[in-house]
Design a protein around this motif. Structure first.
Motif, PDB file in Angstrom:
ATOM      1  N   SER A  43       0.820  -1.267  -0.002  1.00 30.15           N
ATOM      2  CA  SER A  43      -0.111  -0.001   0.047  1.00 30.15           C
ATOM      3  C   SER A  43       0.814   1.106  -0.028  1.00 30.15           C
ATOM      4  N   GLY A  44       0.237   2.247  -0.813  1.00 32.46           N
ATOM      5  CA  GLY A  44       1.087   3.578  -0.729  1.00 32.46           C
ATOM      6  C   GLY A  44       0.824   4.248   0.434  1.00 32.46           C
ATOM      7  N   ASP A  45       1.594   5.221   0.756  1.00 36.15           N
ATOM      8  CA  ASP A  45       1.368   6.076   2.174  1.00 36.15           C
ATOM      9  C   ASP A  45       0.627   7.023   1.967  1.00 36.15           C
ATOM     10  N   THR A  87       1.131  11.421   3.248  1.00 28.69           N
ATOM     11  CA  THR A  87       2.054  12.443   2.836  1.00 28.69           C
ATOM     12  C   THR A  87       1.667  13.480   1.975  1.00 28.69           C
ATOM     13  N   ASN A  88       0.241  13.283   1.565  1.00 29.69           N
ATOM     14  CA  ASN A  88      -0.194  14.232   0.752  1.00 29.69           C
ATOM     15  C   ASN A  88      -1.792  14.900   1.115  1.00 29.69           C
ATOM     16  N   ILE A 121      -4.463  10.151  -0.499  1.00 29.75           N
ATOM     17  CA  ILE A 121      -4.402   8.983  -1.637  1.00 29.75           C
ATOM     18  C   ILE A 121      -2.860   8.866  -1.979  1.00 29.75           C
ATOM     19  N   ASN A 122      -2.854   7.832  -2.627  1.00 28.44           N
ATOM     20  CA  ASN A 122      -1.601   7.352  -3.047  1.00 28.44           C
ATOM     21  C   ASN A 122      -1.523   6.574  -4.112  1.00 28.44           C
TER      22      ASN A 122
HETATM   23  C1  LIG Z   1       3.169   7.062  -1.919  1.00 26.21           C
HETATM   24  O1  LIG Z   1       3.512   5.796  -1.021  1.00 26.21           O
HETATM   25  C2  LIG Z   1       4.970   5.599  -1.111  1.00 26.21           C
HETATM   26  C3  LIG Z   1       5.339   4.406  -0.492  1.00 26.21           C
HETATM   27  O2  LIG Z   1       4.940   4.437   1.041  1.00 26.21           O
HETATM   28  C4  LIG Z   1       5.819   6.862  -0.711  1.00 26.21           C
HETATM   29  O3  LIG Z   1       7.135   6.522  -0.870  1.00 26.21           O
HETATM   30  C5  LIG Z   1       5.338   8.112  -1.452  1.00 26.21           C
HETATM   31  O4  LIG Z   1       5.942   9.138  -1.026  1.00 26.21           O
HETATM   32  C6  LIG Z   1       3.907   8.430  -1.667  1.00 26.21           C
HETATM   33  N1  LIG Z   1       3.623   9.222  -2.279  1.00 26.21           N
HETATM   34  C7  LIG Z   1       2.959  10.306  -2.172  1.00 26.21           C
HETATM   35  C8  LIG Z   1       2.351  11.310  -3.344  1.00 26.21           C
HETATM   36  O5  LIG Z   1       2.317  10.512  -1.257  1.00 26.21           O
END
Ligand SMILES: *[C@@H]1O[C@H](CO)[C@@H](O)[C@H](O)[C@H]1NC(C)=O
Length: 239
Positions: A86-88, A91-92, A96-97
């Motif tokens: 799963s993507g994090d 961080t946005n 979503i990721n």
């Molecule tokens: C999406 O998830 C990946 C893996 O956790 C992380 O490295 C990346 O920064 C994330 N991207 C965004 C745009 O949040």
């Protein structure tokens, strides 16, 4: 086994000799008018595969990536675990990721005319209205409940709530969105796209966060807002 037998012809249509050339002409005309406007997906491969040579020492620009010598292809070129984790989503700001297969993480998809995406959603996470200029998309909701939809070129919207296991198609090039309607639980979807390089254009970012920016006056007139509104939206979107 069920064998389909063609029903017997019930009526014979009598076609006069003068009608045949007319209908042929009509078909030809239809063919000729529809042909140039035919929507094409990525070009068909001319060989079994064209594993992307992403380490080519001399960058050359092709419609796709150059092919690795076929005798050097291995099963790893056709395999990826890019979508396994799963993507994090923290961080946005959209919650979503999106993880996409590309010719870099899955070199074997070069020239195959397709790609996949995994989309992880935090509670209320949203993939904002956006379009893929080169691909149609079919998405399957694997976890959670998503509200998805697209707008056609006449301005009509089609929306649907997707539960785990349910799918939805976003027609090529049309503005669409995906939204996790649950504020607490996460959600996850996987999409198939009909291009190895679908391209993504987010409507809000294209308008307000382009570099260099679209002249402010244009945005004020287009969105019927004032200079402060433009500045505020730009700031919100990181433009
Ligand atoms: C999406 O998830 C990946 C893996 O956790 C992380 O490295 C990346 O920064 C994330 N991207 C965004 C745009 O949040």
């Amino acid at each position: 086994m069920h064998i389909y037998t063609q029903p017997k012809a019930q009526k014979l249509h009598i076609i006069s000799a003068t009608m045949i050339p007319t209908s042929l002409l009509l078909h030809l005309l239809l063919y000729l008018t529809l042909q140039p406007g035919r929507v094409k997906s990525d070009p068909d491969p001319l060989q079994d595969y064209c594993v992307a040579d992403t380490k080519s020492p001399h960058p050359i620009f092709l419609n796709g990536a150059p092919c690795k010598d076929p005798t050097l292809a291995t099963v790893a070129d056709f395999t990826t675990s890019a979508l396994s984790e799963s993507g994090d989503t923290r961080t946005n700001q959209l919650g979503i990721n999106v993880t996409l297969t590309t010719t870099t993480n899955l070199p074997g998809l070069n020239t195959m005319g397709l790609a996949m995406a995994r989309i992880d959603f935090a509670g209320r996470g949203v993939v904002p209205p956006h379009a893929h200029p080169r691909a149609s998309e079919v998405t399957i909701c694997l976890e959670g409940v998503l509200l998805v939809g697209f707008v056609d070129t006449s301005g009509r919207v089609f929306t649907q709530e997707l539960h785990a296991g349910e799918s939805f198609v976003f027609p090529k090039g049309l503005i669409h969105f995906l939204y996790n309607i649950d504020s607490e639980s996460s959600a996850m979807a996987v999409s198939g796209l009909s291009s190895q390089n679908p391209g993504t254009q987010i409507a809000s970012l294209a308008s307000f966060a382009s570099k260099p920016p679209i002249p402010e006056e244009v945005l004020e007139r287009a969105f019927r807002i004032n200079a402060q509104d433009v500045a505020r939206i730009r700031k919100n979107l990181g433009g």
